[in-house]
Design an enzyme around this catalytic site. Structure first.
Site, PDB file in Angstrom:
ATOM      1  N   SER A 177       0.798  -1.224   0.000  1.00 45.16           N
ATOM      2  CA  SER A 177       0.000   0.000   0.000  1.00 45.16           C
ATOM      3  C   SER A 177       0.833   1.277   0.000  1.00 45.16           C
ATOM      4  O   SER A 177       0.354   2.320  -0.434  1.00 45.16           O
ATOM      5  CB  SER A 177      -0.964  -0.002   1.188  1.00 45.16           C
ATOM      6  OG  SER A 177      -0.275  -0.225   2.392  1.00 45.16           O
ATOM      7  N   HIS A 205      -5.583  -3.049  -2.881  1.00 50.94           N
ATOM      8  CA  HIS A 205      -5.263  -2.076  -3.943  1.00 50.94           C
ATOM      9  C   HIS A 205      -5.237  -2.689  -5.334  1.00 50.94           C
ATOM     10  O   HIS A 205      -4.975  -1.978  -6.307  1.00 50.94           O
ATOM     11  CB  HIS A 205      -3.920  -1.397  -3.643  1.00 50.94           C
ATOM     12  CG  HIS A 205      -3.937  -0.627  -2.374  1.00 50.94           C
ATOM     13  ND1 HIS A 205      -4.389   0.665  -2.293  1.00 50.94           N
ATOM     14  CD2 HIS A 205      -3.605  -0.978  -1.114  1.00 50.94           C
ATOM     15  CE1 HIS A 205      -4.316   1.083  -1.041  1.00 50.94           C
ATOM     16  NE2 HIS A 205      -3.842   0.098  -0.302  1.00 50.94           N
ATOM     17  N   LYS A 237     -11.799   1.125  -1.678  1.00 54.75           N
ATOM     18  CA  LYS A 237     -10.808   1.675  -2.611  1.00 54.75           C
ATOM     19  C   LYS A 237     -11.415   1.695  -4.016  1.00 54.75           C
ATOM     20  O   LYS A 237     -12.328   2.466  -4.244  1.00 54.75           O
ATOM     21  CB  LYS A 237      -9.508   0.923  -2.441  1.00 54.75           C
ATOM     22  CG  LYS A 237      -8.887   1.411  -1.114  1.00 54.75           C
ATOM     23  CD  LYS A 237      -7.899   0.548  -0.458  1.00 54.75           C
ATOM     24  CE  LYS A 237      -7.513   1.205   0.872  1.00 54.75           C
ATOM     25  NZ  LYS A 237      -7.033   0.262   1.861  1.00 54.75           N
TER      26      LYS A 237
END
Ligand SMILES: *Cc1c(COP(=O)(O)O)cnc(C)c1O
Length: 387
Positions: A177, A205, A237
């Site tokens: 990350s 992610h 996200k």
């Protein structure tokens, strides 16, 4: 003596480690209003620009009209709605796994899963740069807890060989990350299989961004359920909503329903969040154009920032850190960028190792080429003015 919190806070200030919240007064997006000022945003994780997409808002509103706002209870009491269930089924099909279980946040998914799977006689093996939630999960499990050097498969293999534990769990971020690099998943999966360990990947992610259909690192690396039995995704996200999920074998999901404390002892997500996420999943599956434009942005930014001589990391993802070293330098650059109307996060220890403070640029499909040009010009100015 005692709770001298003022002194503790003063120490943080002196070390350049004090944190403040910015006040957002607009939807999430490439243009946001922060502390009363319009800024061009390069620090959200909203990689596909879905957080304020009108289609998600409509799905959310329609579900709220039908189900109300609160879920009213945990999943095991009477909070598990048909929207949650449909989303779990759709995510299972999307990830090519037998079952999916929703969690209220990624932090809770990671701590809940690791704590539930490992007993005190078991071992967990974690990458040095794993997200805090994975590290905390390992600590909560109170099992034998080992860290291996970042993405270093031979270090992991040595540690696996030396372990006599019955259950061994190898745990890694899919996309790291703070660095943006991708874990060597095929090699990790082979090492885990060769030593009777399970592999758990947190792909917060990668989902939506990597893989032809947005299936994340598992899709991009072609890892099925056998090689990668514990696959975690978060919804806050690229999905643009809120919450998290784990995808895996039937027995894993039933076991977690029956033992993961962070699943059992918490209120279910609002059903409308699940409904909005179902819409977002449809957009992600058809999101080739979004992923293509994101990839173009990444290539362009890396080429231009590289030719400015900025210290980039080996990242092919939307997370593009610029290493600045000291906390003071990271804060000065971030402040200068904000002065120029650009929001880029300064990341400092303990989130990253000491001496590697950085700007963490995140690119999204919603950015235009001109936005990235503005960022590059401002970065060049920082180089000239601040060094
Ligand atoms: C953001 C993040 C999480 C936490 O997910 P939340 O849903 O925000 O709690 C977990 N793991 C990684 C790698 C993350 O980046």
């Amino acid at each position: 003596m005692g709770f001298d919190l003022d002194a503790a806070l003063a120490q943080k200030k002196a070390a350049g480690l004090y944190r403040r919240r910015r006040l957002l007064d607009s939807p999430q997006g490439t243009r946001i209003v922060v502390d009363g000022r319009a800024l061009l945003n390069f620090c959200s994780n909203d990689y596909l620009g879905l957080a304020s997409d009108a289609r998600l808002t409509t799905a959310f509103q329609q579900a709220a009209a039908r189900f109300g706002v609160g879920s009213g209870a945990s999943h095991l009491v009477c909070g598990h709605s048909s929207e949650h269930h449909a989303l779990e089924d759709e995510l299972a099909a999307f990830t090519g796994r037998e079952r999916v279980l929703l969690f209220s946040t990624g932090y809770m998914a990671n701590t809940g899963i690791i704590q539930a799977l490992l007993r005190k006689e078991d071992s967990v093996f974690e990458d040095d740069l794993n997200h805090a939630s994975l590290i905390d999960g390992g600590r909560l499990a109170r099992c034998d807890y080992q860290r291996y050097a970042h993405s270093d498969v031979s270090d992991l293999v040595q540690k696996l060989k030396a372990s006599g534990a019955e259950r061994k769990l190898v745990v890694t971020d899919g996309v790291f990350s703070m660095d943006g690099d991708i874990a060597p998943l095929q090699a990790l999966a082979s090492a885990a299989q060769a030593h009777g360990a399970w592999l758990m990947v947190d792909d917060a992610h990668g989902f939506g961004v990597l893989g032809a259909e947005g299936g994340g690192v598992a899709e991009a690396c072609g890892l099925g359920m056998r090689e990668l039995p514990v696959l975690v995704g978060t919804l806050g996200k690229a999905f643009g909503t809120f919450g998290a999920f784990v995808a895996g074998p039937e027995a894993l999901i039933e076991y977690l329903i029956n033992s993961a404390r962070a699943y059992i002892f918490t209120t279910a997500l609002p059903p409308a969040v699940a409904a909005a996420t179902r819409e977002s999943l449809r957009i992600i599956r058809d999101g080739t154009a979004l992923r293509d434009s994101l990839r173009d942005h990444i290539t362009y930014f890396r080429r231009e920032a590289g030719s400015l001589g900025l210290d980039l990391m080996a990242s092919g993802t939307p997370i593009q850190p610029i290493i600045l070293g000291t906390n003071e330098r990271a804060l000065a650059w971030s402040a200068a960028l904000q002065e120029a109307g650009l929001l880029v996060g300064a990341i400092r220890p303990p989130t990253v190792p000491a001496g590697t403070a950085r700007l963490r640029v995140t690119l999204t499909a919603g950015h235009a080429r001109e936005d990235i040009d503005r960022l590059l010009e401002a970065l060049a100015r920082c180089q000239r003015m601040l060094g």
